[in-house]
Write an enzyme that holds these catalytic residues in place. Sequence first.
Site, PDB file in Angstrom:
ATOM      1  N   ASN A  47      26.012 -15.325  15.833  1.00 14.34           N
ATOM      2  CA  ASN A  47      24.770 -14.556  15.698  1.00 14.34           C
ATOM      3  C   ASN A  47      24.670 -13.826  14.368  1.00 14.34           C
ATOM      4  OD1 ASN A  47      24.047 -15.412  18.208  1.00 14.34           O
ATOM      5  ND2 ASN A  47      24.398 -13.462  19.241  1.00 14.34           N
TER       6      ASN A  47
ATOM      7  N   ASP B  61      -9.073  10.044  -2.848  1.00  8.55           N
ATOM      8  CA  ASP B  61      -8.903   8.823  -2.062  1.00  8.55           C
ATOM      9  C   ASP B  61      -7.666   8.864  -1.165  1.00  8.55           C
ATOM     10  OD1 ASP B  61     -11.136   7.509  -3.164  1.00  8.55           O
ATOM     11  OD2 ASP B  61      -9.983   6.956  -4.935  1.00  8.55           O
TER      12      ASP B  61
ATOM     13  N   ASP C 102      -7.948   5.389  -6.265  1.00  7.30           N
ATOM     14  CA  ASP C 102      -7.150   5.827  -7.407  1.00  7.30           C
ATOM     15  C   ASP C 102      -7.090   7.334  -7.560  1.00  7.30           C
ATOM     16  OD1 ASP C 102      -9.742   6.260  -8.122  1.00  7.30           O
ATOM     17  OD2 ASP C 102      -9.760   4.933  -9.862  1.00  7.30           O
TER      18      ASP C 102
ATOM     19  N   ASP D  43     -12.871  -0.374  -4.122  1.00  8.33           N
ATOM     20  CA  ASP D  43     -13.631   0.359  -5.116  1.00  8.33           C
ATOM     21  C   ASP D  43     -14.202  -0.660  -6.103  1.00  8.33           C
ATOM     22  OD1 ASP D  43     -14.680   2.421  -6.547  1.00  8.33           O
ATOM     23  OD2 ASP D  43     -12.816   3.009  -7.516  1.00  8.33           O
TER      24      ASP D  43
END
Length: 1053
Positions: A821, A731, A727, A369
Site C-alpha cells: 500500500n 475585492d 486586485d 474584472d
Amino acid sequence: MAREAYPAWAREVKDVLDFHHVNREQGLSTQQVERKREAHGFNELTKPPGKPMWRLVLEQFDDMMVKVLLMAAVISFLLAYFEGTAEEEGIRAYIEPAVILTILILNAVVGVWQESNAEAALEALKEMQSETATVKRDGITINDLPSRELVPGDIVELRVGDKVPADCRVVALKTATLRSEQASLTGEPAAVLKSTDPTHDEACELQEKECMLFAGTAIANGNCICVVNDIGMGTEIGKIQAQIQSAAEEEDDSPLKKKLDEFGELLAKVIFVICLVVWLINYRNYLSWESKPGSYVPRWATFHFSMMSCIYYFKIAVALAVAAIPEGLPAVITTCLALGTRKMAKRHAIVRKLPSVETLGCTTVICSDKTGTLTTNQMSVLQLYTLGDSAAEIKSYTVEGTSFNPDQGGIVSLRTLSPALRAIAEVACVCNEASIECKNGLFKAVGAPTEAALVVLAEKLGVPDAAQQRNLKELRASRPEQNPTPAMQWYCAKDRMKKLATLEFDRDRKSMSTIVTRGGKRGNDLLVKGAAECVLSRCTQVMLDDGKIVPLDGKVKASILKNVDDMAARALRCLAFAQKVDLGELADYDGAHHPKHAMLAEPERYEQIESGMIWLGVAGLQDPPRGEVKGAIERCAQAGIRVMVITGDNKLTAEAICRQIGVFSDGESLQDKSMTGRNFAELPPERQRAVLGGIGGRCFSRAEPRHKQDIVRMLKEMGHIAAMTGDGVNDAPALKLADIGIAMGITGTEVAKEAADMVLADDNFSTIVAAVEEGRAIYNNMKAFIRYMISSNIGEVASIFLTAAFGLPEGLIPVQLLWVNLVTDGPPATALGFNPPDVDIMQKPPRNKDEQLITPWVFLRWMLVGTYVGLATVGAFVAWYMFENFLGIDLSQDGHSTVTWYQLTHWNQCPTWKGFTARPYTAGGETITFATPCDYFTEGKAKASTLSLSVLVAIEMFNALNALSEDNSLLQMPPWCNPWLLVAGGVSMGLHFVILYTPPLANIFSIVPLSLNEWMLVMLFSFPVIVLDEMLKFLGRTIVNKPKPIAQRAKID
C-alpha cells in the site's frame, strides 16, 4: 467598535463640524478626546481570537478515514505488545502501527501549518494603516500623533504622499486641487479629484463620495484640512476586514474534500462490516459445541472456546482493515495537487491553496474584472480625426498597436506629417504629465495610462522632417531604455517649447491645458486637451489639414460631433485637442512673479482662459481587449463555463468590450443581461436569481465590492462553483467568499493576494481558462489513482476474505500489505498525476459539484477488478500447494509436496491426520525446512505467500496502466504516453526485487526468492487484469458513459 456611519459626504462642512462638536481652528479638547475614546475605542483594526494549538491539532484527526487508521494502529500495537514472542516477529508486528502513526502525525502537522497561515490577509490589511498623523488639538498642532489615538472629530492635515489615517471629510483645500490615490480601495486606476462639495445622495457609491478621504489610501497631490468621520472597524477598510472574516466563516470545504470525507465514511462502514463478517464466519475455528441428539440445540456443557484461535482470526480481521484502507492516498493526493501547482505556475497561475487546484476543474462561472484581465490595461489611441483641406471634410486615421511600445503598429496610410497633425503631436507631448519607460525590453506607462497613450500617439506621428524621424526611430531601436520617446523629447526641447504653467483638470470644465512659450515667437500659446464636447463648446475656430485657420460654424460643429458620437457608440473614449494663440493678459506670462499669476491660482477662472480656442482634432482611445481573450471565451463556452464581467467601468464601454471578446454576440439583446451593480442590488431576490440564471454571459457595470459579494453568494446558493477575480483591497471579501478567489499578480494588492486561492502572474483571463483545463486534468488524474489504489485494496480485501472464507492458511500478512500500500503502490499512483489531459477535456460541461466520486458503475468496476485480484492472489497460493505442473508451467523443481483441496482448507486439523508428510523444498540457494509436517501450512507457506505477494504487486503494475484513462483503451492511450508511469512501475518492481532477493529484508517480510518458472506463474495470474479492464472500458465508453451532445447548462441540476 463599529457604529453606524454619519453621512458626512452628504452634509455641508459646517453641519459636519457641528455634528462632531469641533472647531476647525482649535480641534478637539483633551476632555472631548477622552469621552470619544470611551465611546469609540482606538483607531485600529481588530481581529477575532484564533484557535488554540491543541484545538487545531485535534481537528486534524476529525476525519473518518483517519479515525479508522488510528484504531487499526492502536489494535495492531496492542496485539503486538501482548502477543509478541520471537524477536523478529515482534519487529514485524511493530512496523505496521509505527508506519500508520507516522503518516497520521505528518498529516496533522501539514494541516496545522495550513490553518495557522490562513489569516494573512487580515495582517496585510493592518499594514495598510498609517502610523502617525498631523492633528490639531486644544489649538496646538501635533505633527506625529500615533494614528491609533485618533477619534471621530479630530482635525487632521494631509499633504501629498501622506497615507490617510482614518475615513475623513474634506473641510478645506490648501492647494488648488487635491487628488487621492484610492485604486486599492475602489478599483479606480487614476487618482481621484477631491473637493469640499457634498453629494446629494446618502446611498451613493463609494466612487461618488468626492469629499471623503478613506483610510489606507494616499494623497497623490495637494494639501487639505479634514475632520475624522470614522475610525477603526467603522472605516471602509474596517468594513472590508469584517467582510473578510464573515466570508471566511462562510467558506465551505472544497468539492474534493467533501467527496473524500464521504468516501472515508463509506469506506469505514464497509470495512467494519467486512471485518465483522470475516471474524464471525470463522467462528467454528474458535468456538465449538455438540448438539443434543436429533436437535440443533447445543449442549451447554460441550461448549469450547479457544482464545488463541479467536485472537488469530481477529488479527486477520485487523489485517483486512489495513488492506482496505489506502494509507498512501492522502500523501498521493497532496503530491498530485503539488505537481498540478507546478504545471500551473509554468502557465502563469500561482496556486496558494492546494485544494483549489481541483476545485478549478468544476468551475461553472467565472466572474471577471474587465480592466487588465480581459483588456491589456494599456490605453491605446485607435482612431484619430482631423479636418481635411476644407472645413466640410473630415480626415480619419486608423492607429494600429495596442501596447505602450511605439514601434508596435503605426498610423495607417500616413505619408507626411501635416501642420494639423504636428499641432496635435505638440499638444499630446507638452500638455501631458505622463511618460513612457522601457525596462528589459518592455515599454510601460509612467503616470496615467490615458496620457501615456497620447505620448505613444505622438511617437507614432513623429516629427515633421522624414529623415530626422528615421534617425529618432533608429535611436529608440538601438537604445530603448535611454531613449523610449525621442519624438516627445524633440517636441519638448526647451529651445523649441518651454512649459510655463499647467491648468489642472477638473470635473467642471473637463479639460487640462498648458501655457507654453515657443522659441523665436512672441507671446505665449495655450495647448489644451479634454472631453470633446466641452473643448468644442469653447472653440471658435478650426485648423485645416494644411494649417489654415477658419471659423467654426454650426455645420462644421455638427459634423465633428457626429464623428465624436460614432466613436462613443464604439465605446471609444474621446479626447479633443485644441490650442489658443492669443492669451491676452497672459500673453507675456513668465512665472510666479507675473502680475496676473493670481489668475492661475483660481480654478474657477480656467474656463475663461480656455475660451476662444482653435479646434485641432479628436482621438478615440480604448483599453483594448487582450488578443487571446476572445479564444479563451470561446473555449469557456465549449466547456460549458459561463463568463460574467463585473467592472467599475461605465455601462456602454463594458458592453462594447463584452461584444468584442464574445461574451455577447453582435446582435444579441442585452435585456436583463447587462445592468449596473446598483440596479441589480435593487432587484428582488427572485429577479436577481433569474438574471444570474439561464445561459450565456452577463455584464455588471459600475459595480462596487458589495455587489461582487452579493453576486458570488447568490451564485453559490444556486449551486454554481464560482471563480472571482480581483486586485484591490475592496475585492478581498469577494475573493475570500468565492469558491476560487483569483488575484492579479501585477496590479493586485497584497491584501487581495493573501485572500485569494490563486494569483495570476500575468493578470490574463486566458490564464484562468488554462488553469481550469489543468484543474479538470488533475481531477481526472486523481480519479485515476484513486481508482487504481482502491481497486487494488479491494483485491487485497477479497484475497483475505476468500482466504478466511475457504479456511486457507493466511496468504498475505499485515506487514506485506502495508509494504504494497505504501511503497509499491506509491510511485505508480504518483506518476498517474502526470497523465496527459484528454484531448476533449475542454469540450465537456463542468462536472456537477455534487457528482459522486463513486458512481454505481465505478463501484461495479472496482468490485469486478478487485474480485479478480483476490482470486488471482489466492489462486497462485493454491496452485503452488496443489499442483506440480500448472497449465504447462513446471512447479516441481523446488521439490515441494502437493496437498489436496480438502487438506489445504482444513489445514488446522493437520495434527489429527495420520501418515501426513511434507518434504522440505528449495528457494533460491536455501532449503526451507519445518519441525513437523503440519508446519508446512505455517512456516512452510513462505513460497506460496511470496507468489501471492508477487501476483499482487504485478497486477497492480498492470492496473496502473489500466488507469491511464477511465474509458480509453490502451490502444488509444498507450503506456508510453506517460513515460513517468513506466519509470514508476520499474521502480516499484525494483523495490519488490530488493526485498525478495535481499535475505535480511526477505526475513522481515516472510518471503523467499522465486525462480523463472515461478515468475511465469505470477505473470499467468497477473496479465488477465488488462483483458478484464479493457472489456469494462469498452462497455463504459459505448454504453455507460456514452458521450452526449455538448450543451451549456442553464442551471446546475
